[in-house]
Design an enzyme around this catalytic site. Sequence first.
Site, PDB file in Angstrom:
ATOM      1  N   GLU A 317     -10.736   1.995  -4.073  1.00  0.00           N
ATOM      2  CA  GLU A 317      -9.061   2.213  -4.151  1.00  0.00           C
ATOM      3  C   GLU A 317      -8.441   2.065  -2.624  1.00  0.00           C
ATOM      4  OE1 GLU A 317      -8.067   5.874  -6.391  1.00  0.00           O
ATOM      5  OE2 GLU A 317      -8.888   4.991  -8.000  1.00  0.00           O
ATOM      6  N   CYS A 405      -0.978  11.358 -10.143  1.00  0.00           N
ATOM      7  CA  CYS A 405      -0.605  11.590  -8.583  1.00  0.00           C
ATOM      8  C   CYS A 405       0.553  10.844  -8.286  1.00  0.00           C
ATOM      9  CB  CYS A 405      -1.851  11.688  -7.745  1.00  0.00           C
ATOM     10  SG  CYS A 405      -2.418   9.725  -7.733  1.00  0.00           S
TER      11      CYS A 405
END
Length: 640
Positions: A317, A405
């Site tokens: 990521e 998130c």
Amino acid sequence: MQVQIEDAFWNAQIKKVQTQMLPFQWQVLNDEVAEAPKSGAINNFKIAAGKQKGEFYGMVFQDTDVYKWLEAVAYSLAIQPDPALEALADETIDLIGAAQMSDGYLNTYFQIFKPALKWTNLTDNHELYCFGHLIEAGVAYYEVTKKQPILTIITKAADLLTARFGYGQPLAFPGHPEIELALLRLYHLTKKAAYLELAKYFILERGQQPSFFVTETKERIANHVPSWIDIMHDGFVVPEFTHSEDVSYYVATKRLIDQTVVEGHAVRACYLYTALADLAALENDPTLKNAAMRLFDNATTKQMYLTGGLGQTWRNEGFTHDYDLPNDTNYCETCAGISLIFWARKMLALHSDSHYAEVIERALYNNTLGAMALDGKSFYYSNVLEKGPHHLTDAARPKWHACACCPPNLARLLLSLNHYLAHVENEIFYLDQFIGANYIEMFTEDAEITVQANLPFEGQVEIQVKQAPENKQLAIRLPKWSARFSVFKNGQRQREGLDFTINQGYLIFHEAMQTGDHWVCTFELTARLTYANPLVKADIGKAALTRGPLVYCLEEEDNGPHLWQLTWSAEEFEVVKEETTNKLADMVLLKSLALREVALDQDLYTYHQPTTQTQVVTAIPFFARYNRSVGEMQVWTRYR
């Protein structure tokens, strides 16, 4: 300085967050949206507070969804008072306070589900990350409302951390940075030295060898202490990095002051680098300043996408290596774009260089804004620059995410956008973003400046000094996307050298501002092709279409399938204002001619060169992609 946004384009985005996102997010947190993944976040706090029975639900960092909602609410209340919303936030704060333990500890996962595992795995269990978002939310809410309960909660939590971690204590660092910048925010508010010292410890000592993350993980595995990942998978997972001792994912291969290349998980890295820049400004430390500048330069000139996205791969990521920028397998997490904006803002506080403001603009208008659908009701987690026909299953924005998130992070950014528009350094007021706003209390309480702007689709900006601060200058960013510009002050054309000097990308006017001064700036918004450095393998022989701060893309809906067959045939683009009632109403679209490569026969391989057909193509702003249909999409197209 107080800033109130008065801008048609951005007020519409802010309104969507206030009227759509915040109420929807609250419903999700309370599990009232059938089509959204279960959250359990509010129930977790009720269980931890002893107000109801039940089991913990969600990720180990599920609490942060509530904290980010609360922070966004604080910014919303600063924009527009809302007694009902404030009462709801106060009730939530009371719930958070009831769940907090007497020593200041607060994490519903460990309090409800695994109390024996508290502090056993800072590498992966996100405890300090959760404390960070709690503190950030608390600082924001206290600054707006001045209510004591939230300040009591966050200082109690921070005092627990300063007693447990830092210089003189055993080595310990968070696997996911966030607490560092939160402690600095709390220090800015309270001026309590212990918060600054702990932030310095987490920032400056991270990365020393042998690595804490390797040592802690080895000890945990040897003692068969599970992490939350192990528990989720109902087994015992041995992280791959423990064999290679590669801790780049945690941004910890070396101390930050020694790093030359950004590394690891993009969100973790940018949160940490944000704190580094903030600390450098606080300490006025040239070593920290140079490190922050060096890392920002690497991130934004060698590893950032044209859209302002960061993170080239889903594998970590995050970052890979310089000039590795694939378009169809990139990650560009929404939170990474947001954290880049956080970082750039702190860099402006270090040094008034327009590059930092340009990065904010690029990430804001493209990667970040594009994460939210035009109706404000669905959101991207990652933001790819290309989608082919066999990768469309996740092309549409989901209404919510199990790991949520990004949407609440987007809410707190957009509702605090007024913090990112301008800055003051020495005797100069720097206008960083061309967004309409009213500025008051710059330098002195009675100073006031208004800015009118009509970006991103038109390029005129007006600045009116309603009440001038004494002996203070004005600086206006000169955007790189403007091939030509003109500036008039009180009806008189301004000339470089005579009336202003260009320094670090800003027009700095020689004369001090006077009450009644009126500037009219016209920046040319020309549609043009943008080319990547030839070291970027994915973009060699291709060009992207941009106009002003906006990156454009092609969608299958307008241009047919197999977009990779297209080639730009000319650098002439017709600007079309969409005036229909469709979802792209009031946007500027771009039309041009392109060549489509077509095979003469159906053989897989042939000795005959393909022919070309001319077709009209339509490009739309990248932020508006996938609001009409789900099909192919691409930013980079071949050119002749």
